[in-house]
Design a protein around this motif. Structure first.
Motif, PDB file in Angstrom:
ATOM      1  N   THR A   1      -9.021  25.865 -26.666  1.00 29.94           N
ATOM      2  CA  THR A   1      -7.819  26.442 -27.261  1.00 29.94           C
ATOM      3  C   THR A   1      -7.318  25.590 -28.417  1.00 29.94           C
ATOM      4  O   THR A   1      -6.948  26.103 -29.480  1.00 29.94           O
ATOM      5  CB  THR A   1      -6.709  26.579 -26.200  1.00 29.94           C
TER       6      THR A   1
ATOM      7  N   CYS B 107      -2.272  27.190 -19.757  1.00 24.80           N
ATOM      8  CA  CYS B 107      -3.611  26.862 -19.259  1.00 24.80           C
ATOM      9  C   CYS B 107      -3.598  25.663 -18.312  1.00 24.80           C
ATOM     10  O   CYS B 107      -2.919  24.672 -18.566  1.00 24.80           O
ATOM     11  CB  CYS B 107      -4.541  26.588 -20.442  1.00 24.80           C
TER      12      CYS B 107
ATOM     13  N   ILE C 152      -2.018  30.745 -24.297  1.00 22.09           N
ATOM     14  CA  ILE C 152      -2.991  30.007 -23.481  1.00 22.09           C
ATOM     15  C   ILE C 152      -2.613  28.531 -23.442  1.00 22.09           C
ATOM     16  O   ILE C 152      -2.629  27.894 -22.387  1.00 22.09           O
ATOM     17  CB  ILE C 152      -4.420  30.172 -24.039  1.00 22.09           C
TER      18      ILE C 152
ATOM     19  N   ASN D 174      -6.508  33.700 -18.832  1.00 23.52           N
ATOM     20  CA  ASN D 174      -6.683  33.001 -20.105  1.00 23.52           C
ATOM     21  C   ASN D 174      -8.055  33.249 -20.722  1.00 23.52           C
ATOM     22  O   ASN D 174      -8.200  33.226 -21.948  1.00 23.52           O
ATOM     23  CB  ASN D 174      -6.418  31.510 -19.921  1.00 23.52           C
TER      24      ASN D 174
END
Length: 282
Positions: free
Chosen positions: A130, A121, A117, A91
């Motif tokens: 993000t 994640c 992501i 990521n």
């Protein structure tokens, strides 16, 4: 040299101790070809493990083989999808790619990377980053419904005034400037945080000044004056708010003295003050 001694020892005995030393030491010394060889040997003679994939990935990165690094990381993630360190490495690589696209304002290219992501994640700090980046991309791409959805999640990571400022940005882009400015103003009144108030004042001014100018051109002086007064309550010395308020108000003298006292060397305010004094017979 200990490395050469262990190399000879491993070639004779293929001992686990020698293999472990040579793997880690070749990595430390940046002996790239050796390190890849000993990683392969470890997989054959012992067993595969997530740390071997990460080591191989780092070797390819250091040796300037980005395509091999990306392929290695992709294979590692497929084999160990929930392994924390591999998830983070994969990521981070995606985040760098998305950041490059964002720097180019290529929002449409950054969004699917960030969404991936967001889906996979496992790290809170990376997730927060993000969400922030997705907010920026969605707003700039005019994907307002997605932006509103991600803002609900952003409240987990940011103060309410930050999220409200983003929401005000959406309203402004939708042409709902009055609602946008009112939201920023309410957040300013609600918070006592100095940093927040400074940021909210800047956001209000950025939208308010062009809006006031357009209202003046349309002949909507009372509405323009209301926006000026709100901006002056946030920033009492704001140059353009004072200048437009003098033009919009039926009683410009209420703003003239203040403007001249704050900006005594400004030619525009000097002329207005001179006119005021002349009319007053002073």
């Amino acid at each position: 040299d200990s490395y050469n001694l262990y190399t000879r020892a491993y070639n004779r005995t293929h001992s686990s101790e020698s293999l472990e030393y040579l793997s880690s030491e070749s990595f430390r010394r940046n002996y790239y070809d050796d390190c890849i060889h000993y990683i392969d040997e470890t997989r054959k003679r012992r067993k595969d493990a997530p740390n071997l994939w990460l080591m191989e990935y780092e070797v390819y990165l250091r040796s300037n083989h980005p395509d091999m690094a990306a392929k290695t990381l992709e294979m590692a993630e497929a084999k160990y999808p929930r392994e924390y360190d591999i998830n983070i490495a994969a990521n981070r690589a995606r985040m760098r790619e998305a950041a490059d696209y964002m720097n180019e304002e290529a929002w449409a290219k950054a969004i699917p990377i960030l969404e991936k992501i967001h889906s996979y994640c496992v790290d809170d700090e990376m997730m927060a980053n993000t969400v922030r980046r997705l907010t920026t991309c969605y707003i700039n791409k005019n994907e307002f419904e997605k932006a509103r959805e991600i803002l609900k999640e952003k409240l987990r990571y940011e103060p309410e005034w930050v999220v409200s400022s983003d929401y005000a940005n959406i309203l402004a882009k939708e042409g709902r400037l009055d609602e946008s400015l009112d939201l920023i103003y309410r957040e300013f009144v609600k918070t006592k945080d100095t940093t927040a108030r400074k940021a909210l004042t800047a956001a209000y001014e950025e939208r308010a000044i062009p809006y006031i100018k357009s209202l003046m051109q349309e002949g909507s002086s009372p509405k323009a004056l209301r926006v000026c007064d709100n901006l002056l309550s946030l920033d009492p010395d704001n140059y353009w708010a004072l200048r437009y308020a003098m033009q919009a108000s039926p009683t410009p003298e209420l703003y003239m003295a203040k403007a001249y006292s704050v900006y005594p060397n400004d030619v525009y305010f000097q002329q207005k003050e001179a006119t005021r004094l002349s009319l007053a017979g002073e």
